[in-house]
Enzyme design. Structure first.
Site, short mmCIF file in Angstrom:
data_model
loop_
_atom_site.label_atom_id
_atom_site.label_comp_id
_atom_site.label_asym_id
_atom_site.label_seq_id
_atom_site.Cartn_x
_atom_site.Cartn_y
_atom_site.Cartn_z
N GLU A 163 0.79 -1.23 0.00
CA GLU A 163 0.00 0.00 0.00
C GLU A 163 0.82 1.29 0.00
O GLU A 163 0.79 2.05 0.97
CB GLU A 163 -0.96 0.00 1.20
CG GLU A 163 -1.91 -1.17 1.21
CD GLU A 163 -3.03 -1.04 2.25
OE1 GLU A 163 -2.94 -0.16 3.12
OE2 GLU A 163 -3.99 -1.80 2.15
N GLU A 358 -5.17 -8.60 0.87
CA GLU A 358 -5.84 -8.28 2.15
C GLU A 358 -7.32 -8.06 1.89
O GLU A 358 -7.70 -7.47 0.88
CB GLU A 358 -5.31 -6.98 2.78
CG GLU A 358 -3.98 -7.10 3.46
CD GLU A 358 -3.48 -5.78 4.05
OE1 GLU A 358 -4.32 -4.90 4.37
OE2 GLU A 358 -2.27 -5.63 4.16
C1 FCB Z 1 -4.56 -1.99 5.44
C2 FCB Z 1 -3.17 -2.22 5.99
C3 FCB Z 1 -3.12 -3.18 7.16
C4 FCB Z 1 -4.29 -2.97 8.08
C5 FCB Z 1 -5.58 -3.03 7.33
C6 FCB Z 1 -6.80 -2.91 8.18
O1 FCB Z 1 -4.64 -0.74 4.88
O2 FCB Z 1 -2.32 -2.71 4.98
O3 FCB Z 1 -1.89 -3.04 7.80
O4 FCB Z 1 -4.14 -1.76 8.73
O5 FCB Z 1 -5.60 -2.00 6.36
#
Ligand code: FCB
Length: 452
Positions: A163, A358
């Site tokens: 990210e 994620e």
């Molecule tokens: C993402 C991040 C991770 C966590 C989730 C909820 O943006 O990569 O570390 O904070 O959100």
């Protein structure tokens, strides 16, 4: 049609959010270690000093993964644990820790997926300008080389950056994340460019020093877009909106194409080049070649999306969320469609095998009077999202899904107030407890999504 036979069901974490042991065995400081010390930065004055104490309890954590049936574990290496200054001398104790974790995973039949940078920027590098210093490209490359040299005999899956939208946007534009700076736009574009070059250099180094053929990827994020209806014009509107620039310059990092077109298509998007022209650093053909160093897989972190339709004027327009729309504990909207349309649009544009690196939600989880953690909202969320993902899996080359997160952890500026885990963590005792959703996820894994 559904998930392929070798679809990978995983879970994800990051170093600072779970490890603790911030002062142990030669670890250097990174920007979060420093940022949390200042009052007012983190909810409740929390910090990651102990976090989930994973540094000492990783064996237990791996055994919990095994019980759930998790096939792959995406974790990050704390750059400052293995290279306390970010460059130069290696902290062998840090290497031993990750060696032991990797060995434990493999012993339990769990495939390690390493993220090189999940925001643990060594403080010594920050002091030298961090992402503003063009030297970071080589520093990050050397770090990647070390990781390849030490771990790639056993680990074959790597992601470079997690990210960049966040570590540049939240770290240096809004100042909500470490190092908490509100930098001029010009600087943030320079940082972004250096970060992309650092990514490219890391890909080269992983390939050059990898002890076997490695699968190298990248893990950006962004809200997705999905169409209001399946009419062709709405689908087209959602596609356009997904790859458009953000209209708010102070939020410019929230977009897909500025971060992914260079990596996968070899150029910055035209719309951005025009819109941000006054702020851009010098961009050379050589830079673009480095940034576009070929990768094997594309990872995307997807939490939610915006509903889009084609407006009467032939321009995409956002459909306002209805009153009382479903949201998670952290107030993020629940939009399962993001996990069908997002992957589909990304695959159409970039044509790379895709991982969802994620996805998940925070809930107000508590230990109930019966001693268990019931989290029906999470199971419902996952059932809805994964059903959409299953539809996508029938249409595109989708390789895997990593749930965020394996366990509750330090949620950055929100401290321990948000719980994203399949596993509940009692921070007073460090006791772990599988939530109901973990058992449900176990069935998803066992049946390869047949129960969705
Ligand atoms: C993402 C991040 C991770 C966590 C989730 C909820 O943006 O990569 O570390 O904070 O959100």
């Amino acid at each position: 049609m559904g998930f392929s036979e070798n679809f990978v069901w995983g879970a994800a974490t990051s170093a600072y959010q779970i490890e603790g042991a911030v002062k142990e065995e030669g670890k250097g400081e990174h920007i979060w270690d420093v940022y949390v010390k200042e009052p007012g930065h983190i909810y409740g004055g929390h910090n990651g000093n102990s976090a989930c104490d994973h540094y000492h309890r990783f064996r237990e954590d791996v055994s919990i993964m095994k019980e759930i049936g998790i096939m792959a574990y995406r974790f990050s290496i704390d750059w400052s644990r293995v290279l306390p200054e970010g460059f130069g001398s290696v902290n062998e104790s840090g290497i031993v820790f990750y060696d032991s974790l990797i060995n434990e995973l493999l012993k339990n039949g769990i495939e390690p997926y390493i993220t090189l940078h999940h925001w643990e920027l060594p403080y010594e590098i920050y002091k030298r300008g961090g992402w503003m210093n063009p030297q970071i490209v080589e520093w990050f490359g050397e770090y990647a080389r070390l990781i390849a040299e030490r771990f790639s005999d056993r680990v074959t899956h790597f992601f470079t950056l997690n990210e960049p939208q966040c570590f540049v946007g939240l770290g240096y534009l809004t100042g909500d994340h470490a190092p908490g700076i509100k930098a001029p736009l010009r600087d943030t574009f320079e940082m972004a460019h250096n970060a992309l070059k650092a990514h490219g250099r890391a890909v080269q180094m992983l390939r050059q020093y990898g002890k076997q053929r490695l699968t190298v990827g990248y893990a950006p994020t962004c809200g997705m877009c999905y169409p209001e209806t399946e009419k062709a014009e709405d689908i087209e509107a959602a596609r356009q909106a997904l790859f458009a620039m953000n209209q708010d310059d102070r939020n410019w990092t929230w977009n897909v194409s500025w971060w992914s077109d260079p990596v996968l298509l070899g150029n910055y998007p035209e719309e951005g080049l025009k819109r941000y022209e006054p702020y851009l650093p010098r961009i050379t053909d050589e830079d673009m070649k480095l940034i576009a160093e070929p990768i094997d897989v594309y990872g995307q972190n997807i939490y939610n999306g915006r509903c889009i339709r084609m407006g009467r004027d032939g321009m995409p327009e956002e459909v306002k969320r209805c009153e009382g729309f479903p949201k998670t504990a952290v107030s993020w909207p629940v939009t399962p469609e993001a996990l069908y349309w997002g992957p589909k649009f990304l695959y159409e544009r970039y044509r790379k095998p895709l991982y969802i690196t994620e996805n998940g939600m925070s809930c107000h989880d508590v230990v109930s009077i019966d001693g268990k953690v019931h989290d029906p909202n999470r199971t419902d969320f996952l059932a809805r999202y994964l059903k959409e993902l299953k539809r996508a899996a029938g249409e595109i080359d989708l390789r895997g899904y990593f749930h965020w997160s394996l366990m509750d952890n330090f949620e950055w500026e929100k401290g321990y107030s948000e719980r994203f885990g399949l596993v509940y963590v009692d921070y007073q005792t460090q006791k772990r407890m599988k939530k109901d959703s973990a058992y449900w996820y176990q069935d998803v894994i066992r049946s390869n999504g047949a129960n969705l």
